[in-house]
Design a protein around this motif. Structure first.
Motif, PDB file in Angstrom:
ATOM      1  N   UNK A 132       0.810  -1.215   0.000  1.00  7.92           N
ATOM      2  CA  UNK A 132       0.000   0.000   0.000  1.00  7.92           C
ATOM      3  C   UNK A 132       0.844   1.266   0.000  1.00  7.92           C
ATOM      4  N   UNK A 133       1.906   1.299   0.793  1.00  4.31           N
ATOM      5  CA  UNK A 133       2.641   2.554   0.963  1.00  4.31           C
ATOM      6  C   UNK A 133       4.054   2.551   0.379  1.00  4.31           C
ATOM      7  N   UNK A 134       4.553   1.397  -0.027  1.00  6.65           N
ATOM      8  CA  UNK A 134       5.942   1.308  -0.459  1.00  6.65           C
ATOM      9  C   UNK A 134       6.112   1.136  -1.946  1.00  6.65           C
ATOM     10  N   UNK A 135       7.373   1.221  -2.341  1.00 14.40           N
ATOM     11  CA  UNK A 135       7.751   1.028  -3.735  1.00 14.40           C
ATOM     12  C   UNK A 135       8.435  -0.321  -3.949  1.00 14.40           C
ATOM     13  N   UNK A 136       8.522  -1.098  -2.883  1.00 13.83           N
ATOM     14  CA  UNK A 136       9.157  -2.399  -2.942  1.00 13.83           C
ATOM     15  C   UNK A 136       9.088  -3.050  -1.578  1.00 13.83           C
ATOM     16  N   UNK A 137       9.560  -4.289  -1.498  1.00 12.78           N
ATOM     17  CA  UNK A 137       9.473  -5.097  -0.282  1.00 12.78           C
ATOM     18  C   UNK A 137      10.864  -5.561   0.121  1.00 12.78           C
ATOM     19  N   UNK A 138      11.156  -5.530   1.419  1.00 11.65           N
ATOM     20  CA  UNK A 138      12.408  -6.040   1.975  1.00 11.65           C
ATOM     21  C   UNK A 138      12.060  -7.151   2.954  1.00 11.65           C
ATOM     22  N   UNK A 139      12.670  -8.326   2.765  1.00  5.94           N
ATOM     23  CA  UNK A 139      12.436  -9.474   3.645  1.00  5.94           C
ATOM     24  C   UNK A 139      13.774 -10.090   4.041  1.00  5.94           C
ATOM     25  N   UNK A 140      13.715 -11.120   4.852  1.00  4.62           N
ATOM     26  CA  UNK A 140      14.892 -11.937   5.110  1.00  4.62           C
ATOM     27  C   UNK A 140      14.582 -13.351   4.632  1.00  4.62           C
ATOM     28  N   UNK A 141      15.600 -14.021   4.086  1.00  3.66           N
ATOM     29  CA  UNK A 141      15.403 -15.379   3.610  1.00  3.66           C
ATOM     30  C   UNK A 141      14.478 -15.435   2.408  1.00  3.66           C
ATOM     31  N   UNK A 142      13.772 -16.552   2.271  1.00  4.78           N
ATOM     32  CA  UNK A 142      12.866 -16.728   1.136  1.00  4.78           C
ATOM     33  C   UNK A 142      11.497 -16.116   1.409  1.00  4.78           C
ATOM     34  N   UNK A 143      10.904 -16.390   2.570  1.00  2.29           N
ATOM     35  CA  UNK A 143       9.621 -15.802   2.997  1.00  2.29           C
ATOM     36  C   UNK A 143       8.582 -15.742   1.876  1.00  2.29           C
ATOM     37  N   UNK A 144       8.351 -16.878   1.228  1.00  3.28           N
ATOM     38  CA  UNK A 144       7.416 -16.937   0.110  1.00  3.28           C
ATOM     39  C   UNK A 144       6.023 -16.450   0.501  1.00  3.28           C
ATOM     40  N   UNK A 145       5.571 -16.762   1.715  1.00  2.46           N
ATOM     41  CA  UNK A 145       4.246 -16.323   2.142  1.00  2.46           C
ATOM     42  C   UNK A 145       4.158 -14.803   2.237  1.00  2.46           C
ATOM     43  N   UNK A 146       5.231 -14.155   2.650  1.00  2.00           N
ATOM     44  CA  UNK A 146       5.248 -12.694   2.733  1.00  2.00           C
ATOM     45  C   UNK A 146       5.244 -12.086   1.333  1.00  2.00           C
ATOM     46  N   UNK A 147       6.004 -12.674   0.425  1.00  2.00           N
ATOM     47  CA  UNK A 147       6.017 -12.193  -0.958  1.00  2.00           C
ATOM     48  C   UNK A 147       4.642 -12.363  -1.588  1.00  2.00           C
ATOM     49  N   UNK A 148       4.019 -13.516  -1.354  1.00  2.00           N
ATOM     50  CA  UNK A 148       2.683 -13.763  -1.907  1.00  2.00           C
ATOM     51  C   UNK A 148       1.672 -12.748  -1.374  1.00  2.00           C
TER      52      UNK A 148
END
Length: 159
Positions: free
Chosen positions: A24-40
């Motif tokens: 909603x508010x960002x221009x991209x996503x930062x995660x750690x590891x694979x975190x497929x559920x967060x990407x989805x």
């Protein structure tokens, strides 16, 4: 001076709620590891920007030395659940990591001279939808890790 184009804001997320906020508010996503559920969750909420992932590791020519270094500098990685995110003070973190053994850390992050665990984690992240990888080398031997990257990781990961 203000740039002609807005500076992209990449939002860190650990789970679906924060991934939806990142979309909603960002221009991209930062995660750690694979975190497929967060990407989805990020993509399902309309996130169209790039996905960055931090892959933490501790490279050294000796596995035992790498495990010791990772345990000394990055023990909180082995704390479970939200614990390593929600502890309020440095003193709380220090108390919590007293329960963490070196092998608990080694189970969480690749340690030592073997490229295979790092390549495996990198490929898992790429398959999950990560566009950009950041290799977080724990410890002071940054030049050694860069040489290791050039000789043992780059071609395996980028192929």
């Amino acid at each position: 001076d203000r740039p002609d184009q807005p500076v992209p804001v990449i939002v860190s997320a650990f789970g679906s709620s924060s991934a939806e906020l990142a979309a909603d508010i960002g221009d991209g996503l930062w995660i750690t590891g694979a975190a497929a559920d967060t990407i989805e969750a990020y993509r399902a909420a309309g996130g169209k920007g790039p996905v960055y992932s931090q892959l933490t590791l501790c490279w050294a020519t000796d596995r035992d030395k790498a495990v010791e270094t990772a345990h000394r500098l990055w023990a909180f990685t082995a704390l479970t659940g939200q614990l390593n995110q929600d502890l309020a003070t440095v003193q709380h973190i220090e108390q919590a990591v007293e329960m963490v053994t070196p092998e608990m850390v080694a189970e969480q992050i690749p340690c030592g001279p073997d490229p295979e665990p790092i390549v495996e984690v990198a490929h898992e992240a790429i398959e999950a939808g990560v566009d950009h990888l950041y290799f977080h080398q724990v410890g002071s031997d940054q030049e050694g890790f860069i040489d290791f990257w050039k000789s043992s990781l780059r071609d395996e990961i980028l192929s």
